[in-house]
Design a protein around this motif. Sequence first.
Motif, PDB file in Angstrom:
ATOM      1  N   VAL A   1      -5.522   2.911  -9.043  1.00 56.84           N
ATOM      2  CA  VAL A   1      -4.235   2.718  -9.708  1.00 56.84           C
ATOM      3  C   VAL A   1      -3.101   3.174  -8.791  1.00 56.84           C
ATOM      4  O   VAL A   1      -2.072   2.517  -8.678  1.00 56.84           O
ATOM      5  CB  VAL A   1      -4.236   3.487 -11.045  1.00 56.84           C
ATOM      6  N   ARG A   2      -3.322   4.302  -8.120  1.00 51.38           N
ATOM      7  CA  ARG A   2      -2.275   4.788  -7.227  1.00 51.38           C
ATOM      8  C   ARG A   2      -2.133   3.903  -5.998  1.00 51.38           C
ATOM      9  O   ARG A   2      -1.041   3.714  -5.471  1.00 51.38           O
ATOM     10  CB  ARG A   2      -2.585   6.219  -6.787  1.00 51.38           C
ATOM     11  N   GLY A   3      -3.268   3.363  -5.552  1.00 43.65           N
ATOM     12  CA  GLY A   3      -3.223   2.540  -4.350  1.00 43.65           C
ATOM     13  C   GLY A   3      -2.532   1.220  -4.585  1.00 43.65           C
ATOM     14  O   GLY A   3      -1.955   0.632  -3.673  1.00 43.65           O
ATOM     15  N   LEU A   4      -2.597   0.715  -5.790  1.00 42.38           N
ATOM     16  CA  LEU A   4      -1.974  -0.578  -6.084  1.00 42.38           C
ATOM     17  C   LEU A   4      -0.691  -0.350  -6.870  1.00 42.38           C
ATOM     18  O   LEU A   4      -0.561  -0.736  -8.027  1.00 42.38           O
ATOM     19  CB  LEU A   4      -2.947  -1.457  -6.883  1.00 42.38           C
TER      20      LEU A   4
ATOM     21  N   VAL B   1      -9.531  -0.169  -2.160  1.00 43.80           N
ATOM     22  CA  VAL B   1      -8.312  -0.607  -2.841  1.00 43.80           C
ATOM     23  C   VAL B   1      -7.914  -2.010  -2.388  1.00 43.80           C
ATOM     24  O   VAL B   1      -7.551  -2.875  -3.195  1.00 43.80           O
ATOM     25  CB  VAL B   1      -7.193   0.413  -2.581  1.00 43.80           C
ATOM     26  N   ALA B   2      -8.045  -2.236  -1.082  1.00 42.41           N
ATOM     27  CA  ALA B   2      -7.654  -3.544  -0.567  1.00 42.41           C
ATOM     28  C   ALA B   2      -8.535  -4.641  -1.125  1.00 42.41           C
ATOM     29  O   ALA B   2      -8.055  -5.733  -1.461  1.00 42.41           O
ATOM     30  CB  ALA B   2      -7.732  -3.529   0.962  1.00 42.41           C
TER      31      ALA B   2
ATOM     32  N   HIS C   1       4.034   0.774  -1.067  1.00 40.90           N
ATOM     33  CA  HIS C   1       2.660   1.125  -1.438  1.00 40.90           C
ATOM     34  C   HIS C   1       1.660   0.062  -1.059  1.00 40.90           C
ATOM     35  O   HIS C   1       0.478   0.269  -1.192  1.00 40.90           O
ATOM     36  CB  HIS C   1       2.562   1.342  -2.942  1.00 40.90           C
ATOM     37  N   ARG C   2       2.157  -1.082  -0.649  1.00 34.55           N
ATOM     38  CA  ARG C   2       1.225  -2.172  -0.397  1.00 34.55           C
ATOM     39  C   ARG C   2       0.205  -1.771   0.661  1.00 34.55           C
ATOM     40  O   ARG C   2       0.563  -1.314   1.736  1.00 34.55           O
ATOM     41  CB  ARG C   2       2.008  -3.393   0.085  1.00 34.55           C
ATOM     42  N   PRO C   3      -1.076  -1.930   0.340  1.00 31.68           N
ATOM     43  CA  PRO C   3      -2.075  -1.504   1.332  1.00 31.68           C
ATOM     44  C   PRO C   3      -2.060  -2.400   2.550  1.00 31.68           C
ATOM     45  O   PRO C   3      -1.601  -3.534   2.519  1.00 31.68           O
ATOM     46  CB  PRO C   3      -3.384  -1.614   0.556  1.00 31.68           C
ATOM     47  N   ARG C   4      -2.604  -1.820   3.605  1.00 29.53           N
ATOM     48  CA  ARG C   4      -2.640  -2.584   4.846  1.00 29.53           C
ATOM     49  C   ARG C   4      -3.631  -3.726   4.741  1.00 29.53           C
ATOM     50  O   ARG C   4      -4.499  -3.726   3.895  1.00 29.53           O
ATOM     51  CB  ARG C   4      -3.077  -1.655   5.983  1.00 29.53           C
TER      52      ARG C   4
END
Lengths: 390, 602
Positions: B22-25, B506-507, B554-557
């Motif tokens: 949730v935090r990652g997205l 997360v990705a 916050h967008r993951p790599r």
Amino acid sequence: MTGLDELDRGPARPGTGRATADPVKALLHRHRELCERAVDPLEIAAGLEAHGVTDRTAARFKHRDVFSLAEELYARIPRDDGAPRPSAATTGPGPRAGWVVLTLLPGVLGLASTAALRLTHGQNRVYAVALGVLAIALAMRAALRRGSPLGTTASPPTTGTAVWTCWLIGYALLGDGLLHTAITGGPDGPPTRGPGGSGSPDGDWTLVVAPVLALTLAFAPGAWSTRLFAVRARRKVAASRGLEDFADFVRPLLFGSLALFLCALGALFTLCATVLGEPFTHHEVLALGALLFLARLLTLHGFTHAPKVVLAAAALAQAAALATVFAARLPGCGALAVPVETLVAAWNPGGVATLVCGAAALTLLIHAARTLTRASAHARPEAPSQGDPA
Amino acid sequence: MLTEGGYPYVSGDAGLWCDRLVRGLGHHEFDVYAFSRSEVQEDGGWVPLPPQVGRVRTAPLWTTEDDGVVYGRRARRRFAEHYGELAAVLCTPDPGPVSVPGPASDSAVPGAGPGAEGTTPAPAEADRFTGALYGLAELARDEGGLATALRSETAVRTLERACRAPRVLPAAREARVSDLLAVAAHLHEALRPLSLDWYEEDGLGAVDLCHAASGGTAALPGLLAGHFFGVPLLVTEYGVRLRTHYLTRPDSSSAVRSLLAAFHGRLTAETYRRAAFLTPGNTHARRWQERCGADRAKVRTVHPGVDAAPFAEAGESPERADPRTLVWTGRVEPAKDLVSLLHAFAGIRAAEPGTRLRIIGGPAGPEGAAYLEHCRALAARLFPDGTGRPHAAGAGPVSFEELGGPGLTGPADAYAAGAVTVLSSVVEGFPTGLVEAMLAGRATVSTDAGAVVEVVGGTGLVVPPRDPQALAQACVSLLRDPERRARLGAAARARALELFTVEQNVASFHDLYLEIVARTPVHRVRLSDAGDPLPFAAPVEAHLPGHWAGLTPHRPRRTTPAWARTTQERGPSPARPAPSPARAVTHPVPDATPVPATEAAR
């Protein structure tokens, strides 16, 4: 399910050591219990994995994965589904000593209060009686809260049921005397304890102690028979094969435990009335006892609504009977008292209570015969305990 | 997001994973629908929730509150009909190969794997089950009072009738009254999600994606949301629920077990059939899912992530390790088979006398405590001098320590202390400890259990479980060869960083969310105030992935697909209606879904 010790004793390496012709057989032998009771191959697979069997292990048995190994095991094990299995021991814990003492406590306190009523005089008597009533109430409360027949923890009683029960018991204590006095023109003063009951002068508002004493004493047999009913019914749940079968067993059990309680109550009342020298009004006491017993039985099995309604109706009917007698004194309302007066004239002042409680008890009995014979009534271990029994 | 007994409760099982997800997205909006398993859990409170969690709705599984609705005659007949259908399906033998006891599967052909056979129940059978299930759900939605009805005598009678019908499972025919009651009680509990008030237009009907954090009960609201509103479902299973069900009820009678196995088997099959994607946490879970009828095309393994940051220091400095120390970490319990490890260590000491073994970890439960004592006694017997004493630093060859002691503030310190990390488990799920050791750049020796082989790959030694000799040989070979140790450690760290980090987890989910929403968008007909459908209320852009408000930090790599990025850069094409006025119409209830439909994954 982690029988790891079992595997520790015999290393699971069938392919490495002695080359048996049928390595699966050894595995089958080791997990025989698991395989015999499994209902499908997936259960065997899950059990094998819990024992540390992996796909690599399965490969040694020339299987692609654990699932196909489990399927072979499932197919190879001789299973007899009709085999009688030991029925799960569902008998509740035996009656604890503390519980037995608790059920006896109200009766003992009732005896003590009655003795105090007899032996003390004046101001002391008022204190003694007030103390006795308070002690009995507290003892009953404790016994009811802790006294669920199968030893489960129970919720506190609902105030509604308790209030109606108190009214009914209070009426047994005072009501007949009051009704009698009211019809004959009284009351002219506070209630007195009739010296021997029958010898009380007319117009005196008498206090009848024997029924209430008998009820407090009968608390213990009442609690024991509810326990008997619950335990036997639960045992039957485990044993019976069909719902009809179960209902056929429980119905006589219900009547039997009610009869057992009523016998005990009758005997106790005879004893009390003899000792106290009060009139033998068995019908009234038995009707009230049956009503309270059934209410307790139903609440113990989770049916709280019907007892509450029926107890309330009975109490209100008694109150209405008293009220009509007093209301009849108003000018122009004389006809109101006719039914009650007719009843009392035809029978005796106890007739009102007998009729009301008897009708209520019958209603509850019919209700109980329908609901308590259902298997689902005996399914929940967490039966809320409410209300007051006899 | 749908959870059972986990997030957002403090004592939740998979709470950490959900929290990281949730935090990652951060650019998605989440609504959490959670089941609590016990009163203790409910009293424990919630973890602090990040702002992207819009609302949290919980329901207890351990108790029921009656809504006081008592069915009338018609509702009762409707209930009896659906419940009877459900019971009848459970009592009939499964037509698939899963539970056919017969000569067909009796031949014990070694090569005939289950993959060749269709494991999905025949469509008619599945339809009966789902028809009954959704029928009950619709009844609960229309009338309420399902919880009471499921516990009523009607339910028990219906079950009995189903069990006495012809051509039922032999085990079901044997069912006694107590079995019927047990099954009814369990169904009441399992069907609890049906009687919740989550299935409203502004509840689960307003989301774009249901992500169930486990199978079984947690996925049931997702199924219903799919049934009522066409919301796609993503199911993540780190441990297969169906398998857990098989293991949890060892004492029940065969009738209870077979009926409940049938229920959970069919529910699982239905979940797998309806889910847009399944994400098992490891190959083991994946095999179970495929076995239970999951379509291979829908299964994407997403490994759980481990936070790599604490291990960076240990991982970058492999020379810090004591070259003569073996480390074992984890929670002490019988399944970890420390006894074999101690026996193996006796062999290692014989070959390499100066070696030490540090067993780091506390006991798990009373059973674990007893096992720890047993192991201490064994260690004292095997290595008579100076063992068994706590913190016997440097003195005895075996030391039992717990995290939090001096010099052991975190797991990273534990792994950093030794040159080789040993894992001796007999039963293992996803070995988080092994991943941590890999992140710390340590060479590992592990037993072949659970997902170990899958995790280790070629970067560590794997021996058969319960084989102290093999374990000892592997350890000795690593202890004698520092160069190989360093090589394996570096490879392990590289592998873990590539595959088992939180970021990749997360990705992967981010990609899956976008893919699901792009593939199966929820088509909602927007109504005007007068009740007429508005033709252009939901513009085409609303179904395109990408964030309207631009990139968030916050967008993951490595996640944004090329096609999504181009959409944003290009902006709405002139041929389509401009998005902003259209969106104003799209969301008449601004507090419910304030972002474009595509991005609000829940």
